[in-house]
Design an enzyme around this catalytic site. Sequence first.
Site, PDB file in Angstrom:
ATOM      1  N   HIS A  29      32.916  19.613  13.858  1.00  0.00           N
ATOM      2  CA  HIS A  29      33.380  20.728  13.034  1.00  0.00           C
ATOM      3  C   HIS A  29      33.476  21.994  13.879  1.00  0.00           C
ATOM      4  CE1 HIS A  29      33.161  18.263   9.619  1.00  0.00           C
ATOM      5  NE2 HIS A  29      32.160  18.801   8.956  1.00  0.00           N
ATOM      6  N   CYS A  53      26.732  20.418   6.415  1.00  0.00           N
ATOM      7  CA  CYS A  53      26.937  20.358   7.860  1.00  0.00           C
ATOM      8  C   CYS A  53      27.497  21.665   8.418  1.00  0.00           C
ATOM      9  CB  CYS A  53      27.849  19.183   8.210  1.00  0.00           C
ATOM     10  SG  CYS A  53      29.338  19.064   7.197  1.00  0.00           S
TER      11      CYS A  53
END
Length: 358
Positions: free
Chosen positions: A252, A128
């Site tokens: 994130h 990711c």
Amino acid sequence: MGYTVAIVGATGAVGTQMIKMLEESTLPIDRVRLLASERSAGKTLPFNGQEIVIEETTESAFEGVDIALFSAGGSTSAKYAPYAVKAGAIVVDNTSYFRQNPDVPLIVPEVNAHAMDAHNGIIACPNCSTIQMMIALEPIRQKWGLDRIIVSTYQAVSGAGANAINETLGQLHEAVVDGVEPKKLHAEILPCGGDKKHYPIAFNALAQIDVFTENDYTYEEMKMTNETKKIMEDDSIKVSATCVRVPVISGHSESVYIETKEIAAIPEVKQAIANFPGAILEDDPSQQIYPQAINAVGRRETFVGRIRKDLDAEKGIHMWVVADNLLKGAAWNSVQIAESLHERGLVRPTTELKFELK
């Protein structure tokens, strides 16, 4: 005529997002099959207003499947992905198991969709954190080249799964409501479920994601290093990562420092990023505009801001990169790959099995 698409790990945090992304996808779909563990079999999940019965993931579960999206852990992919390929499906794997296999393309569609043209039945999604960094850096690489990347991540707990989310929320409740001292909070999952010690994440930052390797980098950090080189097809790029878990539920964030091969003017860098598919420029310090995790949640795009020259290196540039790790970092990237397979005419039975049946 549409495809039959299977989701392996349909009940997980990423699997449920895959269902949502398929509902919103342009991919022509006739049927969706939801696969999970034996304990989930028989339950239902909604898809486009219908309740779909969850089936157990077995070696024979892939007959008639055209595309299989895997997000149930590396061991599940290792065991069942070859059976899906044998049955004629193309596997899009969201785990780390196949990423460095030379026979498996590692794909961020906006960056290297061409690499999937020679697939052998399995296509891997990158980590990711790597995905969002590639979206931010590819427009720069194309115009000015990349010599060095130094990245520090601030990764949300959802990247460690639903249990990590629950543990974080529980710790916050213990600390705020019950008055437990933060360092005494109960912890049994983070920073890594498989490691020896566990620490609270509430009111904390843990400089460990995954276990440590022999070189004292974690596997997460080595994933970012190795995946960047593979996706950009350039082993000469110097990449170093420090991956940190922070008490954010989703989204994130990354502080990225790069050194380009050619000198790049910051206004031109900003414009290149703004024009790149999947990237949104959020960069106006005078108005305190920059990417934030809470604003990225639920969005498919990658947000880039705080773009500025290094004060001491003429080819050095700093930036801040944010994305929803469950969407662009996982589910949406997987569905994008499926869409790209369709657009490129690549959904076809595989004639040669290069992966071991287990």
